[in-house]
Write an enzyme that holds these catalytic residues in place. Structure first.
Site, PDB file in Angstrom:
ATOM      1  N   ASP A 229       0.883  -1.173   0.000  1.00 57.70           N
ATOM      2  CA  ASP A 229       0.000   0.000   0.000  1.00 57.70           C
ATOM      3  C   ASP A 229       0.916   1.218   0.000  1.00 57.70           C
ATOM      4  O   ASP A 229       1.526   1.544   1.009  1.00 57.70           O
ATOM      5  CB  ASP A 229      -0.886  -0.036   1.256  1.00 57.70           C
ATOM      6  CG  ASP A 229      -1.761   1.216   1.396  1.00 57.70           C
ATOM      7  OD1 ASP A 229      -1.726   2.082   0.504  1.00 57.70           O
ATOM      8  OD2 ASP A 229      -2.481   1.323   2.411  1.00 57.70           O
TER       9      ASP A 229
ATOM     10  N   GLU B 223      -7.233   0.468  -4.670  1.00 58.40           N
ATOM     11  CA  GLU B 223      -7.276   0.374  -3.206  1.00 58.40           C
ATOM     12  C   GLU B 223      -8.622  -0.163  -2.685  1.00 58.40           C
ATOM     13  O   GLU B 223      -8.644  -1.043  -1.820  1.00 58.40           O
ATOM     14  CB  GLU B 223      -6.942   1.727  -2.575  1.00 58.40           C
ATOM     15  CG  GLU B 223      -5.459   2.077  -2.714  1.00 58.40           C
ATOM     16  CD  GLU B 223      -5.162   3.555  -2.545  1.00 58.40           C
ATOM     17  OE1 GLU B 223      -6.068   4.315  -2.137  1.00 58.40           O
ATOM     18  OE2 GLU B 223      -4.015   3.962  -2.828  1.00 58.40           O
TER      19      GLU B 223
ATOM     20  N   ASP C 241     -12.814   5.766   2.503  1.00 65.95           N
ATOM     21  CA  ASP C 241     -11.373   5.794   2.806  1.00 65.95           C
ATOM     22  C   ASP C 241     -10.945   7.198   3.253  1.00 65.95           C
ATOM     23  O   ASP C 241     -10.819   8.100   2.436  1.00 65.95           O
ATOM     24  CB  ASP C 241     -10.605   5.354   1.551  1.00 65.95           C
ATOM     25  CG  ASP C 241      -9.096   5.262   1.770  1.00 65.95           C
ATOM     26  OD1 ASP C 241      -8.612   5.754   2.807  1.00 65.95           O
ATOM     27  OD2 ASP C 241      -8.411   4.699   0.899  1.00 65.95           O
TER      28      ASP C 241
ATOM     29  N   LYS D 202       2.894  11.158  -3.651  1.00 62.54           N
ATOM     30  CA  LYS D 202       1.839  10.451  -4.391  1.00 62.54           C
ATOM     31  C   LYS D 202       0.898  11.438  -5.090  1.00 62.54           C
ATOM     32  O   LYS D 202       0.352  11.155  -6.146  1.00 62.54           O
ATOM     33  CB  LYS D 202       1.060   9.575  -3.402  1.00 62.54           C
ATOM     34  CG  LYS D 202      -0.044   8.724  -4.022  1.00 62.54           C
ATOM     35  CD  LYS D 202      -0.635   7.801  -2.973  1.00 62.54           C
ATOM     36  CE  LYS D 202      -1.835   7.045  -3.433  1.00 62.54           C
ATOM     37  NZ  LYS D 202      -2.322   6.108  -2.403  1.00 62.54           N
TER      38      LYS D 202
END
Length: 617
Positions: A23, A187, A211, A87
Site C-alpha cells: 500500500d 485500493e 477511505d 503520491k
C-alpha cells in the site's frame, strides 16, 4: 483462433518466492504478505514497532536519503529538503497542481507546460517516480530484513481514480525500486478482498469503500460479480484527511488557551502542539475526555466538543458519498456493505455518521491502516497461483505500447492486464505543419524501444497543417478475447484515421518472456536514468524553439537587456543539451523560464489590454 493462456508470472514461480502486497500511501505506506504457516495475510513489522512507514523522504547536505520516521523529523526543521505527499504528484503536470502549490513546502518546478512535474532539491531534480521509488525501496529492504528472503515481486495499490499516467508512474517507481510489479490494484478492491468480499465467485454485491486517510478522502462504489470488481463511481477530496482533524483541535486550543502569535511562529512549538492534538484524537476514540500538558499550558478537550468540531469535515465526506451514489445511478439502500479504510475511520463518531448515512453497520473489524495492504497480499497470493478459489482471466504477458519522441516506449496496456482490454492516449505533433505521424507498436518492459520487440507500424497521413502541439491524435489499443491487438490512430480535429491488427502470442516462448522480464528489472536503474535524460533534452529543445519563436514575434516589445540575457541563457541551455547531465539541463531550463516569464507575462497583459479596448478582435 485459440485463446492465449499464459502463466501469470511467465514460468512457474518457485514456492519459496514471496510476492508482497504494498500500500503506497500519501501519508503512510506498508507491506503485507501471506504468512506461510497460517496462510493469512499479515502486515510486516518489526517486534512492537508500527507496520506503517511514513511516506516522507529527506535529503541531507551530502544528498544521502532517509525515508520514513527518520525523514519525518525534518518536516519542520528542513522543509525544503523533506518531501512528503509525493503520491499527489504522480503522473501530474505543473498545470494540474498549481492551484494547490502552496500546500507543498518544497520546490516544485513551474515550467508552465504540460510536462510532468519535477521537484528541486539543491541542484538536483527528482521526478515523483524517483521519490516514490525511494519509499518502495525502503519497504522492500524492511520486508527482506523481516522475512530474511529476497523480495523481487509485488502487487501495488493505487486509488480507483488514478488515471493511466498515474498507474504507469506507480509501476515505474516499483521497477526503479527493483520490484517486478505484477499488478496494479485499486485500493477499494484490495480493501474488499481483505474482508473476503468478492472471494466467492457466486457472490454478487454492490459495496461502498469509505477511505479517510491522513491527507486525502475518497469514496468508491464497486460492483462485484463473478469475482470481477467494477468501479461504478468515485468521489472525494484530495486535500481532506486526518491532518485536518488534528488542525481543528489545535485551533480549538489556540482559542481556549490564549496562545500568542509569537508561540505560533516557533516551529518546534507548532509541531509539539500538533502531536498533542493527534494524541487527543486517539485518546478520544476510547475515552470521554483528554487532558494533557505542553510546557506550562494545560490542553484539554471532551469528546462532545471534539465531535462538534469535526462534524463539518465529516459532513463534507458524506456529501461526496451522496455524489458517488448519484453518479453510480443508485440509492443508499442498494449498497450491500460498507468497508472502512484509513486510520481516521477509527474515530467512533465517524463510524456512527457513516453507518447512519448508509442505514447499516460498517465493516471495521480489520485494522483500517492495514486493510489495503492485506488485500494486496491476497491478490499477490492469487498471482502466485496459491489461491485456486479466485478466477484469473487471461492476461497480457508483456506490456504493449508505442514509440514516442527520443525513442522512448510509452506503455498503453501494462503487462498482467486482463484480456479483453482497451486503453487510449492522446499525442500531438512535434513540428509546425507536420502532416503525418508514424505509429510504431512495441512489446516489452524496457524504457527504450530499441530494447523491446517491434510488433508492427503504420503511418497516419493527411493531418491538416497546424502549429506543433495543436493536432490531437488519439491512439487506441484494443485486445479482444482472442488476444488479437487492434491499434487505431485518429486525428480528432480532421477525423482521419488508420488501423493495424496484430495477431496473438506475438511469437514469444515463455523463456523469451522470462528473459525480457529479467532484463527489465536488471536494467531498471539505467533505463530510467536514460529516459530522464532523453525527456530533459526533449523539453530543453522544445523550450529553445518556443522561446526563439516568441522573441522573433515580439522583438520590439523587449528591452535590450532582456534580449541579451535571454540570448545568453539560451546559449547556456544549448550547451547543456550537448552534455549527458539531466540535472544541469533542468537547471538551465529553469534559468531560461525565470528570465522569460516576467516579459512573457507583460507582453500577454499588453495584448489583453489592447484587445479589451476593442482595437483587436
Amino acid at each position: 483462433m485459440s485463446k492465449i493462456s499464459i502463466n501469470i508470472a511467465t514460468g512457474s514461480l518457485q514456492k519459496e518466492e514471496i510476492i508482497v502486497g504494498i500500500d503506497l500511501g500519501t501519508t503512510n505506506s506498508l507491506v503485507a504478505f501471506i504468512h506461510p504457516e497460517t496462510k493469512k495475510p499479515v502486515a510486516l513489522k518489526e517486534h512492537n514497532s508500527s507496520s506503517l512507514v511514513p511516506s516522507v523522504v529527506h535529503f541531507d547536505e551530502q544528498k544521502n536519503i532517509e525515508v520514513g520516521e527518520e525523514a519525518k523529523k525534518y518536516l519542520l526543521s528542513d522543509p525544503a529538503n523533506t518531501i512528503f505527499s509525493a503520491k499527489r504528484l504522480m503522473g501530474k503536470s505543473y498545470n494540474d497542481i498549481k492551484k494547490n502549490a502552496s500546500f507543498f513546502s518544497y520546490k516544485i518546478i513551474d515550467d508552465n507546460t504540460e510536462s510532468l512535474v519535477k521537484v528541486q532539491v539543491g541542484d538536483k531534480f527528482y521526478s515523483p517516480v524517483e521519490l516514490s521509488s525511494f519509499i518502495l525501496k525502503e519497504l522492500k529492504h524492511r520486508a527482506e530484513h523481516i522475512v530474511k528472503t529476497p523480495i523481487n515481486k509485488a502487487v501495488i495499490t493505487v486509488p480507483a481514480y488514478f488515471n493511466d499516467a498515474q498507474r504507469q508512474a506507480t509501476r515505474d517507481a516499483g521497477k526503479l525500486a527493483g520490484l517486478d510489479v505484477l499488478r496494479i490494484v485499486n485500493e477499494p478492491t484490495a480493501a474488499s478482498l481483505a474482508y473476503g468480499i468478492g472471494l466467492n465467485k457466486e457472490e454478487e454485491k454492490t459495496i461502498a469503500v469509505y477511505d479517510l486517510g491522513g491527507g486525502t478522502f475518497d469514496i468508491s462504489i464497486l460492483k462485484i460479480n463473478n469475482g470481477i470488481f467494477e468501479v461504478l463511481s468515485t468521489n472525494g477530496d484530495t486535500y481532506l484527511g486526518g491532518d485536518d482533524i488534528d488542525n481543528m483541535i489545535v485551533r480549538y486550543w489556540i482559542q481556549q488557551s490564549g496562545i500568542n502569535e509569537k508561540q505560533l511562529t516557533d516551529k518546534e512549538f507548532v509541531q509539539a502542539i500538533r502531536l498533542k492534538a493527534e494524541e487527543a484524537k486517539i485518546t478520544l476514540s476510547s475515552s470521554d475526555e483528554f487532558n494533557g500538558r505542553l510546557n506550562e499550558l494545560t490542553l484539554s478537550i471532551i469528546r462532545s466538543e471534539f465531535e462538534n468540531l469535526i462534524k463539518p469535515l465529516i459532513d463534507k465526506t458524506l456529501a461526496c458519498c451522496s455524489n458517488a451514489i448519484r453518479d453510480a445511478e443508485l440509492k443508499t439502500k442498494d449498497i450491500d456493505a460498507i468497508v472502512m479504510v484509513g486510520g481516521s475511520t477509527r474515530v467512533p463518531f465517524i463510524k456512527q455518521s457513516v453507518s447512519r448515512f448508509f442505514g447499516r453497520p460498517v465493516n471495521d473489524a480489520v485494522d483500517p491502516h492495514e486493510v489495503v495492504a492485506l488485500g494486496a497480499a491476497i491478490q499477490a497470493d492469487v498471482l502466485a497461483g496459491n489461491n485456486k478459489e479466485l478466477l484469473l482471466l487471461d492476461i497480457t504477458p508483456l506490456s504493449l505500447g508505442i514509440e514516442t519522441m527520443g525513442g522512448l516506449m510509452d506503455v498503453l496496456i501494462a503487462r498482467n492486464s486482463k484480456i479483453p482490454n482497451k486503453a487510449s492516449r492522446q499525442y500531438t505533433t512535434q513540428k509546425d505543419g507536420q502532416s503525418g505521424m508514424r505509429i510504431t507498436v512495441y512489446q516489452g518492459e524496457r524504457d527504450l524501444v530499441k530494447d523491446n520487440r517491434k510488433l508492427g507500424e503504420f503511418n497516419l497521413s493527411g493531418i491538416p497543417a497546424m502549429p506543433a502541439g495543436l493536432p490531437k491524435v488519439d491512439v487506441l489499443f484494443l485486445i479482444n478475447a482472442d488476444g488479437i491487438l487492434l491499434v487505431k490512430a485518429k486525428e480528432l480535429r480532421s477525423g482521419i484515421e488508420q488501423t493495424i491488427e496484430i495477431k496473438p502470442q506475438y511469437g514469444l516462448s515463455d523463456t523469451d518472456v522470462e528473459k525480457m522480464l529479467l532484463d527489465s528489472v536488471t536494467h531498471a536503474q539505467d533505463d530510467i536514468a536514460i529516459r530522464a535524460l532523453i525527456e530533459a533534452k526533449t523539453e530543453g529543445e522544445q523550450l529553445l524553439e518556443a522561446t526563439e519563436k516568441f522573441i522573433q514575434k515580439n522583438a520590439n516589445h523587449l528591452t535590450q537587456k532582456e534580449t541579451m540575457e535571454t540570448a545568453a541563457t539560451m546559449q547556456s541551455l544549448q550547451l547543456a543539451l550537448t552534455m549527458n547531465d539531466k540535472d544541469l539541463i533542468h537547471k538551465k531550463i529553469e534559468e531560461l523560464n525565470e528570465i522569460s516569464r516576467p516579459y512573457a507575462e507583460r507582453i500577454m497583459d499588453e495584448a489583453i489590454a489592447v484587445a479589451v479596448k476593442g482595437k483587436m478582435v
